[in-house]
Design a protein around this motif. Structure first.
Motif, PDB file in Angstrom:
ATOM      1  N   MET A 142      27.783  35.019 -13.083  1.00  0.00           N
ATOM      2  CA  MET A 142      26.525  35.196 -11.619  1.00  0.00           C
ATOM      3  C   MET A 142      25.961  33.823 -11.512  1.00  0.00           C
ATOM      4  O   MET A 142      25.504  33.582 -12.282  1.00  0.00           O
ATOM      5  N   ASN A 143      26.777  33.833 -10.454  1.00  0.00           N
ATOM      6  CA  ASN A 143      26.334  32.379  -9.592  1.00  0.00           C
ATOM      7  C   ASN A 143      25.273  32.838  -8.884  1.00  0.00           C
ATOM      8  O   ASN A 143      25.409  33.705  -7.646  1.00  0.00           O
ATOM      9  N   VAL A 144      24.073  32.314  -9.364  1.00  0.00           N
ATOM     10  CA  VAL A 144      22.803  32.932  -8.181  1.00  0.00           C
ATOM     11  C   VAL A 144      22.494  31.730  -7.004  1.00  0.00           C
ATOM     12  O   VAL A 144      22.009  31.790  -6.415  1.00  0.00           O
ATOM     13  N   ASP A 145      23.352  31.219  -7.201  1.00  0.00           N
ATOM     14  CA  ASP A 145      23.147  30.135  -5.633  1.00  0.00           C
ATOM     15  C   ASP A 145      24.315  30.950  -4.489  1.00  0.00           C
ATOM     16  O   ASP A 145      23.642  30.947  -3.365  1.00  0.00           O
ATOM     17  N   GLU A 146      25.331  31.735  -4.891  1.00  0.00           N
ATOM     18  CA  GLU A 146      25.764  32.095  -3.840  1.00  0.00           C
ATOM     19  C   GLU A 146      25.028  33.545  -3.400  1.00  0.00           C
ATOM     20  O   GLU A 146      25.552  34.092  -2.906  1.00  0.00           O
ATOM     21  N   LEU A 147      23.529  33.912  -4.178  1.00  0.00           N
ATOM     22  CA  LEU A 147      23.458  35.094  -4.480  1.00  0.00           C
ATOM     23  C   LEU A 147      22.463  35.363  -3.085  1.00  0.00           C
ATOM     24  O   LEU A 147      21.729  34.218  -3.011  1.00  0.00           O
ATOM     25  N   VAL A 148      21.958  36.583  -2.329  1.00  0.00           N
ATOM     26  CA  VAL A 148      21.332  36.464  -0.911  1.00  0.00           C
ATOM     27  C   VAL A 148      20.293  37.071  -1.099  1.00  0.00           C
ATOM     28  O   VAL A 148      19.033  36.569  -1.489  1.00  0.00           O
ATOM     29  N   ALA A 149      20.220  37.898  -2.463  1.00  0.00           N
ATOM     30  CA  ALA A 149      18.852  38.560  -3.692  1.00  0.00           C
ATOM     31  C   ALA A 149      19.474  38.948  -5.215  1.00  0.00           C
ATOM     32  O   ALA A 149      20.346  39.052  -4.857  1.00  0.00           O
ATOM     33  N   ILE A 150      17.959  39.043  -5.243  1.00  0.00           N
ATOM     34  CA  ILE A 150      17.979  39.650  -6.866  1.00  0.00           C
ATOM     35  C   ILE A 150      17.832  41.560  -6.171  1.00  0.00           C
ATOM     36  O   ILE A 150      16.522  40.967  -6.965  1.00  0.00           O
ATOM     37  N   ASP A 151      17.988  42.345  -7.117  1.00  0.00           N
ATOM     38  CA  ASP A 151      17.172  43.720  -6.199  1.00  0.00           C
ATOM     39  C   ASP A 151      16.475  44.349  -7.911  1.00  0.00           C
ATOM     40  O   ASP A 151      17.964  44.243  -8.698  1.00  0.00           O
ATOM     41  N   VAL A 152      15.898  43.871  -8.313  1.00  0.00           N
ATOM     42  CA  VAL A 152      15.348  44.370  -9.735  1.00  0.00           C
ATOM     43  C   VAL A 152      15.134  45.632  -9.982  1.00  0.00           C
ATOM     44  O   VAL A 152      14.827  45.983 -11.474  1.00  0.00           O
ATOM     45  N   HIS A 153      15.502  46.624  -9.276  1.00  0.00           N
ATOM     46  CA  HIS A 153      14.904  48.102  -9.418  1.00  0.00           C
ATOM     47  C   HIS A 153      16.518  48.629  -8.805  1.00  0.00           C
ATOM     48  O   HIS A 153      15.315  49.050  -8.176  1.00  0.00           O
ATOM     49  N   THR A 154      16.574  49.067  -9.111  1.00  0.00           N
ATOM     50  CA  THR A 154      17.909  49.912  -8.991  1.00  0.00           C
ATOM     51  C   THR A 154      18.314  51.225 -10.286  1.00  0.00           C
ATOM     52  O   THR A 154      18.332  50.873 -11.544  1.00  0.00           O
ATOM     53  N   HIS A 155      18.762  52.459  -9.776  1.00  0.00           N
ATOM     54  CA  HIS A 155      19.167  53.567 -10.698  1.00  0.00           C
ATOM     55  C   HIS A 155      19.967  54.031 -10.916  1.00  0.00           C
ATOM     56  O   HIS A 155      21.032  54.451  -9.656  1.00  0.00           O
ATOM     57  N   ALA A 156      20.506  54.309 -12.418  1.00  0.00           N
ATOM     58  CA  ALA A 156      22.079  54.906 -11.959  1.00  0.00           C
ATOM     59  C   ALA A 156      21.049  56.098 -12.968  1.00  0.00           C
ATOM     60  O   ALA A 156      20.747  56.654 -13.482  1.00  0.00           O
ATOM     61  N   GLU A 157      21.887  57.080 -11.965  1.00  0.00           N
ATOM     62  CA  GLU A 157      21.804  58.617 -11.700  1.00  0.00           C
ATOM     63  C   GLU A 157      22.773  59.573 -12.066  1.00  0.00           C
ATOM     64  O   GLU A 157      21.373  61.252 -12.443  1.00  0.00           O
ATOM     65  N   VAL A 158      23.558  59.019 -12.386  1.00  0.00           N
ATOM     66  CA  VAL A 158      25.239  60.062 -13.121  1.00  0.00           C
ATOM     67  C   VAL A 158      25.491  59.420 -14.443  1.00  0.00           C
ATOM     68  O   VAL A 158      26.179  58.262 -13.904  1.00  0.00           O
ATOM     69  N   SER A 159      25.902  60.260 -15.261  1.00  0.00           N
ATOM     70  CA  SER A 159      27.344  59.048 -16.127  1.00  0.00           C
ATOM     71  C   SER A 159      28.616  59.088 -15.598  1.00  0.00           C
ATOM     72  O   SER A 159      28.921  60.343 -14.776  1.00  0.00           O
ATOM     73  N   SER A 160      29.433  59.080 -16.329  1.00  0.00           N
ATOM     74  CA  SER A 160      30.428  59.227 -16.034  1.00  0.00           C
ATOM     75  C   SER A 160      31.345  60.202 -16.098  1.00  0.00           C
ATOM     76  O   SER A 160      32.821  60.709 -15.694  1.00  0.00           O
ATOM     77  N   ARG A 161      30.269  61.381 -16.642  1.00  0.00           N
ATOM     78  CA  ARG A 161      31.456  62.473 -17.114  1.00  0.00           C
ATOM     79  C   ARG A 161      30.343  63.340 -15.717  1.00  0.00           C
ATOM     80  O   ARG A 161      30.707  65.005 -15.968  1.00  0.00           O
ATOM     81  N   GLY A 162      29.445  62.876 -14.419  1.00  0.00           N
ATOM     82  CA  GLY A 162      29.152  63.836 -14.274  1.00  0.00           C
ATOM     83  C   GLY A 162      27.784  64.573 -13.990  1.00  0.00           C
ATOM     84  O   GLY A 162      26.894  65.330 -13.629  1.00  0.00           O
ATOM     85  N   GLN A 163      27.008  64.033 -15.281  1.00  0.00           N
ATOM     86  CA  GLN A 163      25.638  64.305 -15.748  1.00  0.00           C
ATOM     87  C   GLN A 163      24.447  63.766 -15.785  1.00  0.00           C
ATOM     88  O   GLN A 163      24.206  62.395 -15.255  1.00  0.00           O
ATOM     89  N   ALA A 164      23.693  64.283 -14.788  1.00  0.00           N
ATOM     90  CA  ALA A 164      22.509  63.436 -13.792  1.00  0.00           C
ATOM     91  C   ALA A 164      21.785  63.377 -15.002  1.00  0.00           C
ATOM     92  O   ALA A 164      21.776  64.241 -15.562  1.00  0.00           O
ATOM     93  N   SER A 165      20.420  62.219 -14.053  1.00  0.00           N
ATOM     94  CA  SER A 165      19.791  62.091 -15.529  1.00  0.00           C
ATOM     95  C   SER A 165      18.495  63.176 -15.453  1.00  0.00           C
ATOM     96  O   SER A 165      17.198  62.784 -15.908  1.00  0.00           O
ATOM     97  N   LEU A 166      17.698  63.619 -13.911  1.00  0.00           N
ATOM     98  CA  LEU A 166      17.319  64.844 -13.320  1.00  0.00           C
ATOM     99  C   LEU A 166      17.965  66.523 -13.578  1.00  0.00           C
ATOM    100  O   LEU A 166      18.950  66.401 -13.298  1.00  0.00           O
ATOM    101  N   SER A 167      16.931  67.180 -13.745  1.00  0.00           N
ATOM    102  CA  SER A 167      17.433  68.572 -13.557  1.00  0.00           C
ATOM    103  C   SER A 167      17.615  68.569 -11.890  1.00  0.00           C
ATOM    104  O   SER A 167      16.698  67.702 -10.881  1.00  0.00           O
TER     105      SER A 167
END
Length: 290
Positions: free
Chosen positions: A1-26
């Motif tokens: 990861m070349n930090v100098d080339e990044l515009v920003a670092i988003d420290v809070h994003t969610h993985a909400e679905v698995s590779s099998r299509g299972q969601a993490s919430l009801s």
């Protein structure tokens, strides 16, 4: 990861679905959160998240939320997030989540996830997981996280999960008070901590904890910046300028929308790059070519 080339670092994003299509919430809680945030694309896959941020020359911290004990719904596997980071090291920084109710099993998972999968931090959602951060139930987890040199992220303040449902879907907001994290910061001074979100209705408490405890940071995710409380903006521009972090809460809020509203905030020019990238790079130990 070349930090100098990044515009920003988003420290809070969610993985909400698995590779099998299972969601993490009801379905009910997921629909309520989507309606609360008026979010259009609610369940991007991990490859889609990577592509979304790569197109914008940004990096992102990605995690799931393991609240299986309280909700009965299994989380997106932490290992899937780690594998996505392995495949997309230029954009994804992998975090994990472990339900504190898992006890010793959870402690063993911390060590394995850090040592074998390169996990950099752990996300806690006390409201959804139904525990107070200063409950000794979670202390063995914190000990393992501190020993591993990882970061702990705590959801604070209100949540959109369950909003508008009868009884809020059974979700209890009392667990989101950031003052409970003050005990954790005092007892684990070697563990970097992030208070996630503007902490409505406890914004002043969050600012107090972050100014008092050197290892405590605040991320600005989950809200459009145009709705930030004035005192949060004032502290971000002064006393906490080295400890405040850009976070969007994607896919609930897009980084595009967040950044557009952030540009209108009355902040000093020298503070903006700190919030958008520099503070996160330092917290996460990201070198120029890591």
């Amino acid at each position: 990861m070349n930090v100098d080339e990044l515009v920003a670092i988003d420290v809070h994003t969610h993985a909400e679905v698995s590779s099998r299509g299972q969601a993490s919430l009801s379905d009910g809680l997921d629909a309520a959160a989507g309606a609360y945030f008026k979010a259009a694309h609610r369940r991007p896959t991990l490859p889609e998240i990577a592509a979304h941020y790569r197109e914008r020359s940004m990096a992102c911290v990605v995690f799931t939320v393991d609240a299986e004990a309280a909700t009965g719904t299994p989380a997106v596997p932490n290992e899937e997030v780690a594998e996505a980071a392995r495949q997309n090291p230029d954009v994804i920084i992998p975090f994990a989540s472990i339900d504190p109710h898992k006890g010793r099993t959870g402690v063993r998972q911390v060590r394995r996830l850090v040592d074998e999968f390169g996990i950099r931090g752990f996300k806690f959602h006390p409201i959804l997981q139904e525990f107070r951060p200063n409950d000794r139930l979670a202390y063995p987890l914190y000990e393992a996280i501190e020993e591993a040199g990882a970061v702990a992220v705590f959801h604070t303040g209100q949540t959109g999960i369950g909003a508008g449902m009868p009884g809020g879907g059974g979700i209890r907001l009392k667990y989101g008070n950031p003052m409970d994290v003050d005990d954790v910061a005092a007892d684990f001074p070697g563990m970097p901590i992030v208070l996630a979100h503007p902490s409505f209705p406890w914004q002043d408490e969050a600012l107090a904890v972050a100014t008092h405890k050197p290892q405590v940071h605040i991320d600005l995710s989950g809200w459009s910046p145009k709705y930030f409380p004035p005192q949060l903006v004032r502290y971000a521009d002064s006393l906490l300028q080295d400890k405040v972090l850009f976070g969007s809460d994607y896919p609930l809020i897009s980084p595009d929308r967040w950044l557009a509203d952030f540009a209108a905030l009355p902040l000093k020019d020298e503070v903006r790059p700190k919030i958008l990238k520099e503070n996160a790079a330092r917290l996460l130990g990201l070198g120029r070519h890591q």
